[in-house]
Design an enzyme around this catalytic site. Sequence first.
Site, PDB file in Angstrom:
ATOM      1  N   LYS A  25       0.825  -1.212   0.000  1.00 20.40           N
ATOM      2  CA  LYS A  25       0.000   0.000   0.000  1.00 20.40           C
ATOM      3  C   LYS A  25       0.856   1.258   0.000  1.00 20.40           C
ATOM      4  O   LYS A  25       0.483   2.268  -0.585  1.00 20.40           O
ATOM      5  CB  LYS A  25      -0.973   0.004   1.181  1.00 20.40           C
ATOM      6  CG  LYS A  25      -2.076  -1.019   0.996  1.00 20.40           C
ATOM      7  CD  LYS A  25      -3.295  -0.746   1.845  1.00 20.40           C
ATOM      8  CE  LYS A  25      -4.405  -1.714   1.440  1.00 20.40           C
ATOM      9  NZ  LYS A  25      -5.587  -1.671   2.269  1.00 20.40           N
ATOM     10  N   LYS A  40      -4.773  -9.252  -6.806  1.00 20.72           N
ATOM     11  CA  LYS A  40      -5.940  -9.493  -5.958  1.00 20.72           C
ATOM     12  C   LYS A  40      -7.119  -8.603  -6.382  1.00 20.72           C
ATOM     13  O   LYS A  40      -6.905  -7.430  -6.707  1.00 20.72           O
ATOM     14  CB  LYS A  40      -5.530  -9.155  -4.512  1.00 20.72           C
ATOM     15  CG  LYS A  40      -6.525  -9.499  -3.451  1.00 20.72           C
ATOM     16  CD  LYS A  40      -6.004  -9.081  -2.067  1.00 20.72           C
ATOM     17  CE  LYS A  40      -6.339  -7.639  -1.764  1.00 20.72           C
ATOM     18  NZ  LYS A  40      -7.026  -7.396  -0.507  1.00 20.72           N
ATOM     19  N   LYS A  55     -10.780  -3.283  -3.613  1.00 17.65           N
ATOM     20  CA  LYS A  55     -11.610  -2.068  -3.652  1.00 17.65           C
ATOM     21  C   LYS A  55     -10.852  -0.921  -4.296  1.00 17.65           C
ATOM     22  O   LYS A  55     -11.442  -0.036  -4.911  1.00 17.65           O
ATOM     23  CB  LYS A  55     -11.946  -1.606  -2.226  1.00 17.65           C
ATOM     24  CG  LYS A  55     -12.742  -2.547  -1.384  1.00 17.65           C
ATOM     25  CD  LYS A  55     -13.119  -1.845  -0.068  1.00 17.65           C
ATOM     26  CE  LYS A  55     -13.469  -2.818   1.021  1.00 17.65           C
ATOM     27  NZ  LYS A  55     -12.391  -3.070   1.959  1.00 17.65           N
TER      28      LYS A  55
HETATM   29  N1  AQP Z   1      -9.577 -10.616  -3.287  1.00 17.84           N
HETATM   30  C1  AQP Z   1      -9.961 -11.135  -2.136  1.00 17.84           C
HETATM   31  N2  AQP Z   1     -10.230 -12.463  -2.034  1.00 17.84           N
HETATM   32  C2  AQP Z   1     -10.642 -13.013  -0.850  1.00 17.84           C
HETATM   33  N3  AQP Z   1     -10.811 -12.270   0.274  1.00 17.84           N
HETATM   34  C3  AQP Z   1     -10.560 -10.952   0.214  1.00 17.84           C
HETATM   35  N4  AQP Z   1     -10.629  -9.959   1.112  1.00 17.84           N
HETATM   36  C4  AQP Z   1     -10.263  -8.792   0.546  1.00 17.84           C
HETATM   37  N5  AQP Z   1      -9.956  -8.989  -0.736  1.00 17.84           N
HETATM   38  C5  AQP Z   1     -10.122 -10.321  -0.985  1.00 17.84           C
HETATM   39  C6  AQP Z   1     -11.049 -10.150   2.486  1.00 17.84           C
HETATM   40  O1  AQP Z   1     -12.104  -9.235   2.761  1.00 17.84           O
HETATM   41  C7  AQP Z   1     -12.019  -8.847   4.127  1.00 17.84           C
HETATM   42  C8  AQP Z   1     -12.083  -7.351   4.256  1.00 17.84           C
HETATM   43  O2  AQP Z   1     -10.994  -6.759   3.689  1.00 17.84           O
HETATM   44  P1  AQP Z   1     -10.654  -5.255   4.037  1.00 17.84           P
HETATM   45  O3  AQP Z   1     -11.874  -4.428   4.027  1.00 17.84           O
HETATM   46  O4  AQP Z   1      -9.827  -5.195   5.254  1.00 17.84           O
HETATM   47  O5  AQP Z   1      -9.811  -4.850   2.805  1.00 17.84           O
HETATM   48  P2  AQP Z   1      -8.487  -5.435   2.217  1.00 17.84           P
HETATM   49  O6  AQP Z   1      -8.158  -6.785   2.725  1.00 17.84           O
HETATM   50  O7  AQP Z   1      -7.443  -4.402   2.362  1.00 17.84           O
HETATM   51  O8  AQP Z   1      -8.851  -5.661   0.717  1.00 17.84           O
HETATM   52  P3  AQP Z   1      -9.715  -4.839  -0.289  1.00 17.84           P
HETATM   53  O9  AQP Z   1     -11.152  -5.062  -0.011  1.00 17.84           O
HETATM   54  O10 AQP Z   1      -9.288  -5.202  -1.628  1.00 17.84           O
HETATM   55  O11 AQP Z   1      -9.372  -3.327  -0.018  1.00 17.84           O
HETATM   56  P4  AQP Z   1      -8.122  -2.465  -0.523  1.00 17.84           P
HETATM   57  O12 AQP Z   1      -8.263  -2.283  -1.983  1.00 17.84           O
HETATM   58  O13 AQP Z   1      -8.308  -1.197   0.235  1.00 17.84           O
HETATM   59  O14 AQP Z   1      -6.863  -3.225  -0.172  1.00 17.84           O
HETATM   60  C9  AQP Z   1     -10.740  -9.446   4.701  1.00 17.84           C
HETATM   61  O15 AQP Z   1     -11.082 -10.625   5.400  1.00 17.84           O
HETATM   62  C10 AQP Z   1      -9.949  -9.778   3.479  1.00 17.84           C
HETATM   63  O16 AQP Z   1      -9.070 -10.863   3.701  1.00 17.84           O
END
Ligand code: AQP
Length: 343
Positions: free
Chosen positions: A114, A206, A209
């Site tokens: 990040k 991955k 969001k």
């Molecule tokens: N691609 C994914 N496949 C499976 N699980 C996923 N999670 C996130 N992306 C995937 C799971 O969703 C939960 C919430 O995640 P978060 O809100 O903490 O965000 P994150 O893990 O940082 O991932 P995002 O949603 O893609 O956000 P950004 O883009 O901001 O990094 C967690 O249980 C995560 O494992």
Amino acid sequence: MAFSPRVFSGIQPSGDLHLGNYLGAIRRFVPLQDTHETLYCVVDMHAITVWQEPNALRRATREVAAAFIAAGVDPKRSIVFNQSQVMQHAELAWVFNCVARIGWMNRMTQFKDKAGKNSENVSLGLLAYPSLMAADILLYKATAVPVGDDQKQHLELTRDIAAKFNNDYAASIAEQGLDPDFFPITEPLIAGPATRIMSLRDGTKKMSKSDPSDQSRISLLDDADAISKKIKKATTDPAELPLEVADLKERPEADNLVGIYAALSDKTKAEVLAEFGGHGWGKFKPALADLAVAQLAPMAGEMRRLIDDPTTIDGILRDGGERAAALAEKTMHDVRRIVGFIR
Ligand code: AQP
């Protein structure tokens, strides 16, 4: 001491929720309500580790709560709340900032991803993020955390923080007459064919969001038409689907779509290939689109209905916040005594 089986998991209100969040986490929250005491949290304090426009944060917070409920989380059986309503999260995170080592934080791959080349210029909160996550979990002495594969390293750090706290303060914990294993060693619940859903545009990235391309993810608010179009346009190689799971290994896009089909249909990848192996994408993609629409479109409808009633959602979050705070205060009351704070 035996800890009661308690589950905690959180989702950041930091953008459009997507299929990865659903399959990796939210969908798995529902059956755990039958076997555990469950706390599901919209982690708004985590979200502001990167800039969030305040009105967008409020909107996204309600969207995440709506997704929990639309997916089948019952706010009467589970505690559904947003993190900032329970001040003890910040209080325990500070104690953990003083237990954890900077070297531990510097090793976190999510921070490196990040922060990128900009690590001097990101917020201090982004570096300390795993310490707040440890506080979220350990405040409730949660023993199980359903998350996607990307959170594995953060959960290992949570275990390290719990062990170091128990060890650093062992004498004080004993003096207070408390259990020597004051904080439990938490188990990650990472299982099934959908622990890491990949981008629909690039099978090596991955689904996220924060990906600038809306075509890279299926958003939980997408309607049937958008879901179908995104699946039909998903990047794939030209070869037909293989007969064996092992032959998906060098084919990340194919592996991803087969994994999504498997997760949505509660099948294994082998069972999916038994049906579609040897066939081309012209047969598989429409079947996947139909399956995804059948599961996700009704949920999107229910989410929209809930989002249109913010008063009800805010009431659910407030009620959950009060119930969570009562549990959190029990732990913090002991932590203050253990650390030596006078109150
Ligand atoms: N691609 C994914 N496949 C499976 N699980 C996923 N999670 C996130 N992306 C995937 C799971 O969703 C939960 C919430 O995640 P978060 O809100 O903490 O965000 P994150 O893990 O940082 O991932 P995002 O949603 O893609 O956000 P950004 O883009 O901001 O990094 C967690 O249980 C995560 O494992």
